[in-house]
Design an enzyme around this catalytic site. Sequence first.
Site, PDB file in Angstrom:
ATOM      1  N   SER A  57       0.842  -1.187   0.000  1.00 40.30           N
ATOM      2  CA  SER A  57       0.000   0.000   0.000  1.00 40.30           C
ATOM      3  C   SER A  57       0.880   1.239   0.000  1.00 40.30           C
ATOM      4  O   SER A  57       2.108   1.159   0.020  1.00 40.30           O
ATOM      5  CB  SER A  57      -0.913   0.009   1.237  1.00 40.30           C
ATOM      6  OG  SER A  57      -0.129   0.136   2.428  1.00 40.30           O
ATOM      7  N   LYS A  58       0.234   2.391   0.002  1.00 36.71           N
ATOM      8  CA  LYS A  58       0.949   3.673  -0.032  1.00 36.71           C
ATOM      9  C   LYS A  58       1.919   3.824   1.129  1.00 36.71           C
ATOM     10  O   LYS A  58       2.949   4.489   1.016  1.00 36.71           O
ATOM     11  CB  LYS A  58      -0.058   4.826  -0.004  1.00 36.71           C
ATOM     12  CG  LYS A  58      -0.614   5.209  -1.360  1.00 36.71           C
ATOM     13  CD  LYS A  58       0.400   6.037  -2.129  1.00 36.71           C
ATOM     14  CE  LYS A  58      -0.227   6.707  -3.332  1.00 36.71           C
ATOM     15  NZ  LYS A  58       0.783   7.490  -4.091  1.00 36.71           N
TER      16      LYS A  58
END
Length: 460
Positions: free
Chosen positions: A237-238
Site C-alpha cells: 500500500s501507499k
Amino acid sequence: MTVRTRFAPSPTGLLHIGGARTALFNYLFSRHLGGQFLLRIEDTDRARSTEANTQAILDSLNWLGLERDEPEIYQSTRAARHAEVARSMLDTGHAYRCWATQEEIAAARDAARAAGKPLRFDSPWRDRTDGPDTPYAIRLRAPREGETTVQDRVQGTVTVANSELDDMIILRSDGTPTYQHAVVVDDHDMAITDVIRGDDHMTNTFRQIQVFLANGWDVPTFAHVPMIHGPDGAKLSKRHGAASVTDFRDAGYLPETMCNYLLRLGWAHGDAEILGRDEAIKLFTLEGVGKSPGRMDYKKLDNLNGVWLREADDDRLTADVVARLTARALNAEPVADRIRMLMPGLKERAKTLVELADNTAFLARTMPLEMDAKATALLTQEAKTMLRDVANDLAATDFSAPALDAAIRAYAERSGRKLGQVAQPLRAALTGTTTSPGIDVTLAALGRDEAVARLLAAAA
C-alpha cells in the site's frame, strides 16, 4: 484455437503495480503463444469510476508498452447484453425470479451467523412462481449437490462443495447486472480462452464457472497469481512507498525496469535476472509462477533501474529530464544540448530519472542563483577572492573538460590548497548546491560565458 487473454481493471483508482503485473503476465502469456491480449474496463461502479482514473490506467499500460490487439471494451456499455443473458437463463430454468427483500436476506444471514453456519441465503422463491407483480431480482439456480472444481494453472486443483455456494443474484431488481454475471458474459463474448488474475478472485471463480456451465459455454482455463506484499509482508500500500504505476513513473523509474522487476516478482526462469521484452516473451510460461506472494524490495528495484538507465539512449533520457525540469518551472529547453553533454557520465551513477534531473537542474537555473544553506556557508570572503582568481584562469582555457581540470589542479597547487578546497566553492558558485557532476564537466556544460558569469556573480 487462438489464445486470447484479457486484463480487466476497475477505474476506481490508479493502476496498482499488482494489477500491472497481472496485465504483464496476460500480455506475455498471449504473446508467447502467438495469441491476443485485450483490455476490458470494468466501470460498472458508476459512483467510484472516473474518467480520470480510466485515462490513468490507459496511460500506465501504454507507458509499460503493453499493447492491446483490439480496442478496449467498457463493461458499462454492455448492460443490455448482460440482462439479455440473465433473462435467457430464466427461460432455460437455470435462473429464477426472487422477491426477497434486503431485510429478509439480512435476517437470514444474521441467523446463520448466530448458528455458526455459512452466511449463505436460501431463497424461498427458488421453486415458486407465484410472486407479486413487483420488481424482482434474478438469481442463478446453482447446483445443490456435488462440487465445483478449478484446475488452476498456478494453484493446482481447488475444489469447493456446491452446498457452500448460494444462488447468487445475476440481475438486480433495478435491471442492472452484478459483477459476477457481467464478467462471465463479457469473457464469453470476447472469446477469452485463459483468465489470469490475482488469487483474491479465487472465490469468485467457483461462482463464475457455474454461470458458464448454466449457459452451456466453454469454461476458460484459470490461473490465479499471488498478491504483491510490502517488505514487511503486509499487502502493498501507499504506506510502503510507491504503489501505483504512476507513482513509480513519477519517481523516475523506466518502464523497462518496472516490467523486468514485476516479471521477476513471482516468476522465475533459472538464474535469468535482466530480461528485456523479447526475451521475456520467449521465456514466459505459467509454470514459472510461484504460489507465494512476492515482496517488494525497493533497493533491488533501484539497482535494477540503474542497469536499465545505463542501457538507455542518451537522447531519450535527456528528453525525459528536460520534461521533469520544465515541470519544476525551470527553463530547460534552451540547455537541452548541455544536459545531453552530461548524460553519458551521469547515467553511469544515477539510480533514477529524478536523480538525473536533480544533477542537471543547475544548467537551467538563472542568475542570481538561489543558494542552499550549505552552498552559502562555503562562500566565505576568502572563497570569493579565490573565485575571482580561478575565473580568470579558467577563462584563458579552451573550456574543454581536460583543460579545465588541469587549470583547477594547477591553481590548487599554486595557492597551496587541496583540490577539494577549490572545487567545492566552485561547485557552490556554479550550481547553488554542494552536489553536481565532476567540476570539470560541470564547467564545460555551462560554457565559458555562463560559467564565468556565475563565478563572478558569486564572488561579488
